[in-house]
Design a protein around this motif. Structure first.
Motif, PDB file in Angstrom:
ATOM      1  N   ASP A   1       0.836  -1.214  -0.046  1.00 48.25           N
ATOM      2  CA  ASP A   1      -0.097   0.001   0.010  1.00 48.25           C
ATOM      3  C   ASP A   1       0.807   1.240  -0.136  1.00 48.25           C
ATOM      4  O   ASP A   1       0.513   2.168  -0.713  1.00 48.25           O
ATOM      5  CB  ASP A   1      -1.148  -0.035   1.229  1.00 48.25           C
ATOM      6  CG  ASP A   1      -2.069  -0.980   1.135  1.00 48.25           C
ATOM      7  OD1 ASP A   1      -2.330  -1.653   0.094  1.00 48.25           O
ATOM      8  OD2 ASP A   1      -2.498  -1.424   2.138  1.00 48.25           O
ATOM      9  N   ALA A   2       1.998   1.169   0.678  1.00 48.11           N
ATOM     10  CA  ALA A   2       2.755   2.557   0.728  1.00 48.11           C
ATOM     11  C   ALA A   2       3.558   2.520  -0.461  1.00 48.11           C
ATOM     12  O   ALA A   2       3.638   3.696  -0.792  1.00 48.11           O
ATOM     13  CB  ALA A   2       3.816   2.227   1.923  1.00 48.11           C
ATOM     14  N   LEU A   3       3.937   1.559  -1.229  1.00 43.76           N
ATOM     15  CA  LEU A   3       4.411   1.872  -2.669  1.00 43.76           C
ATOM     16  C   LEU A   3       3.518   2.429  -3.596  1.00 43.76           C
ATOM     17  O   LEU A   3       3.740   3.172  -4.360  1.00 43.76           O
ATOM     18  CB  LEU A   3       4.985   0.684  -3.003  1.00 43.76           C
ATOM     19  CG  LEU A   3       6.123  -0.003  -2.299  1.00 43.76           C
ATOM     20  CD1 LEU A   3       6.672  -1.243  -2.843  1.00 43.76           C
ATOM     21  CD2 LEU A   3       7.355   1.019  -2.518  1.00 43.76           C
TER      22      LEU A   3
ATOM     23  N   GLN B   1      13.827   7.638  -5.491  1.00 43.60           N
ATOM     24  CA  GLN B   1      13.104   8.644  -4.806  1.00 43.60           C
ATOM     25  C   GLN B   1      11.903   8.374  -3.898  1.00 43.60           C
ATOM     26  O   GLN B   1      11.338   8.798  -3.101  1.00 43.60           O
ATOM     27  CB  GLN B   1      13.475   9.941  -5.503  1.00 43.60           C
ATOM     28  CG  GLN B   1      13.324  11.215  -4.731  1.00 43.60           C
ATOM     29  CD  GLN B   1      14.136  11.087  -3.865  1.00 43.60           C
ATOM     30  OE1 GLN B   1      14.307  10.488  -2.715  1.00 43.60           O
ATOM     31  NE2 GLN B   1      14.999  12.152  -3.787  1.00 43.60           N
ATOM     32  N   ARG B   2      10.891   7.777  -4.979  1.00 44.69           N
ATOM     33  CA  ARG B   2       9.661   7.434  -4.470  1.00 44.69           C
ATOM     34  C   ARG B   2       9.596   6.404  -3.281  1.00 44.69           C
ATOM     35  O   ARG B   2       8.795   6.516  -2.228  1.00 44.69           O
ATOM     36  CB  ARG B   2       8.614   6.604  -5.748  1.00 44.69           C
ATOM     37  CG  ARG B   2       8.356   7.944  -6.732  1.00 44.69           C
ATOM     38  CD  ARG B   2       7.622   7.398  -8.008  1.00 44.69           C
ATOM     39  NE  ARG B   2       7.552   8.321  -8.963  1.00 44.69           N
ATOM     40  CZ  ARG B   2       6.559   8.938  -9.287  1.00 44.69           C
ATOM     41  NH1 ARG B   2       5.383   8.733  -8.372  1.00 44.69           N
ATOM     42  NH2 ARG B   2       6.278   9.773 -10.095  1.00 44.69           N
ATOM     43  N   VAL B   3      10.531   5.520  -3.179  1.00 42.52           N
ATOM     44  CA  VAL B   3      10.727   4.564  -2.137  1.00 42.52           C
ATOM     45  C   VAL B   3      11.064   5.327  -1.085  1.00 42.52           C
ATOM     46  O   VAL B   3      10.726   5.133   0.160  1.00 42.52           O
ATOM     47  CB  VAL B   3      11.458   3.509  -2.583  1.00 42.52           C
ATOM     48  CG1 VAL B   3      12.251   2.615  -1.343  1.00 42.52           C
ATOM     49  CG2 VAL B   3      11.034   2.633  -3.796  1.00 42.52           C
ATOM     50  N   ALA B   4      12.185   6.440  -1.089  1.00 45.13           N
ATOM     51  CA  ALA B   4      12.668   7.274  -0.172  1.00 45.13           C
ATOM     52  C   ALA B   4      11.540   8.065   0.462  1.00 45.13           C
ATOM     53  O   ALA B   4      11.397   8.089   1.718  1.00 45.13           O
ATOM     54  CB  ALA B   4      13.644   8.262  -0.692  1.00 45.13           C
ATOM     55  N   ILE B   5      10.664   8.583  -0.454  1.00 39.81           N
ATOM     56  CA  ILE B   5       9.505   9.190   0.211  1.00 39.81           C
ATOM     57  C   ILE B   5       8.488   8.236   0.995  1.00 39.81           C
ATOM     58  O   ILE B   5       8.180   8.490   2.242  1.00 39.81           O
ATOM     59  CB  ILE B   5       8.771   9.938  -0.951  1.00 39.81           C
ATOM     60  CG1 ILE B   5       9.567  10.710  -1.801  1.00 39.81           C
ATOM     61  CG2 ILE B   5       7.358  10.483  -0.485  1.00 39.81           C
ATOM     62  CD1 ILE B   5       8.937  11.399  -2.775  1.00 39.81           C
ATOM     63  N   ALA B   6       8.361   6.981   0.370  1.00 44.81           N
ATOM     64  CA  ALA B   6       7.517   6.121   1.261  1.00 44.81           C
ATOM     65  C   ALA B   6       8.125   5.844   2.569  1.00 44.81           C
ATOM     66  O   ALA B   6       7.304   5.769   3.412  1.00 44.81           O
ATOM     67  CB  ALA B   6       7.156   4.867   0.268  1.00 44.81           C
TER      68      ALA B   6
END
Length: 274
Positions: free
Chosen positions: A139-141, A166-171
């Protein structure tokens, strides 16, 4: 309105002993900085390389390297950060404030699969275990607009694109549901198209979650899209501050004028690439 982050008179210097009174004290990397963020506020901290922006973000969470010393006051919600132990600050990291670093390839552990890295803060900040935890990772991804989540969870950071990392780092930064997001040059390492996508993602997530935002960048054009108030740093000192529209339209300090001119030159080049 209560402050999530209150910085008063922050000064950062290199650690070291003076040999004698004739030896000058170490030059300050940040000097006398005041900054605050309240619920829902959006503050930009801008300046050139070496102006003290990233050091301020690290100091806010008590993450300065050992060779640097912070004095003054940094209050994260109700906790004084300056002088606090790592043990005292650890529960606040990710819950009161989350931090997105400039370069996700160095922020992420190269030896851990992405799914395990995201599961770690989710496990630490919640009671989720096993199937519920794996579902929360997926869900976070998805919340950061990543598809093919099964592949991404199994991947190592180097197997993903810069935008995906970067999207993973934000998650990961958002996994503990922080009330304040500190984004330190979060799009510098990305190309223009991906940069726009990540900025739109951050804007949406901050708005939907009702978080405060401290957005750090050298690029005034980028900052102007994300914040309401801006503070300009030069050689570790705040040289100008105010509503972002006001600073853009009538910059007072020479360094601010240079940043505005640079932003306008980039806009002109994008409009007419000949």
């Amino acid at each position: 309105m209560s402050e999530l982050l209150s910085i008063r008179g922050l000064t950062i210097t290199r650690a070291g002993r003076r040999v004698d009174r004739a030896t000058p004290p170490p030059a300050a990397l940040v000097s006398g900085l005041d900054l605050s963020a309240t619920a829902g506020s959006r503050v930009g901290l801008i300046g050139g390389s070496g102006s003290g922006k990233s050091l301020t973000s690290l100091a806010a969470l008590g993450l300065l390297p050992e060779q640097l010393v912070a004095t003054g006051s940094i209050r994260l919600q109700d906790t004084e950060v300056v002088g606090a132990t790592d043990q005292a600050l650890r529960p606040l990291r990710g819950t009161v404030a989350g931090l997105v670093f400039q370069e996700p390839l160095t922020a992420l552990d190269p030896l851990m699969r992405v799914g395990d890295q995201l599961a770690e803060p989710l496990r630490r900040h919640s009671a989720l275990r096993r199937a519920a935890l794996r579902s929360a990772v997926t869900d976070a991804l998805r919340e950061v607009a990543l598809s093919d989540t099964s592949r991404i969870e199994r991947s190592y950071p180097h197997e993903l694109s810069g935008g995906q990392r970067q999207r993973v780092a934000i998650a990961i930064a958002l996994a503990g549901r922080p009330r304040l997001l500190i984004a330190d040059e979060p799009t510098t390492a990305l190309d223009v198209t991906v940069q726009a996508e990540v900025l739109a993602l951050l804007d949406r997530l901050v708005r939907e979650r009702g978080m405060a935002l401290l957005f750090i960048s050298h690029d005034l054009a980028v900052v102007s899209q994300m914040v309401d108030e801006v503070i300009v740093l030069s050689d570790g000192r705040a040289v100008e501050r105010g509503p972002v529209a006001q600073v853009l339209s009538a910059p007072q300090h020479e360094d601010t004028r240079r940043l505005v001119a640079s932003a306008r030159a980039i806009d002109d080049a994008l409009e007419d690439p000949r």
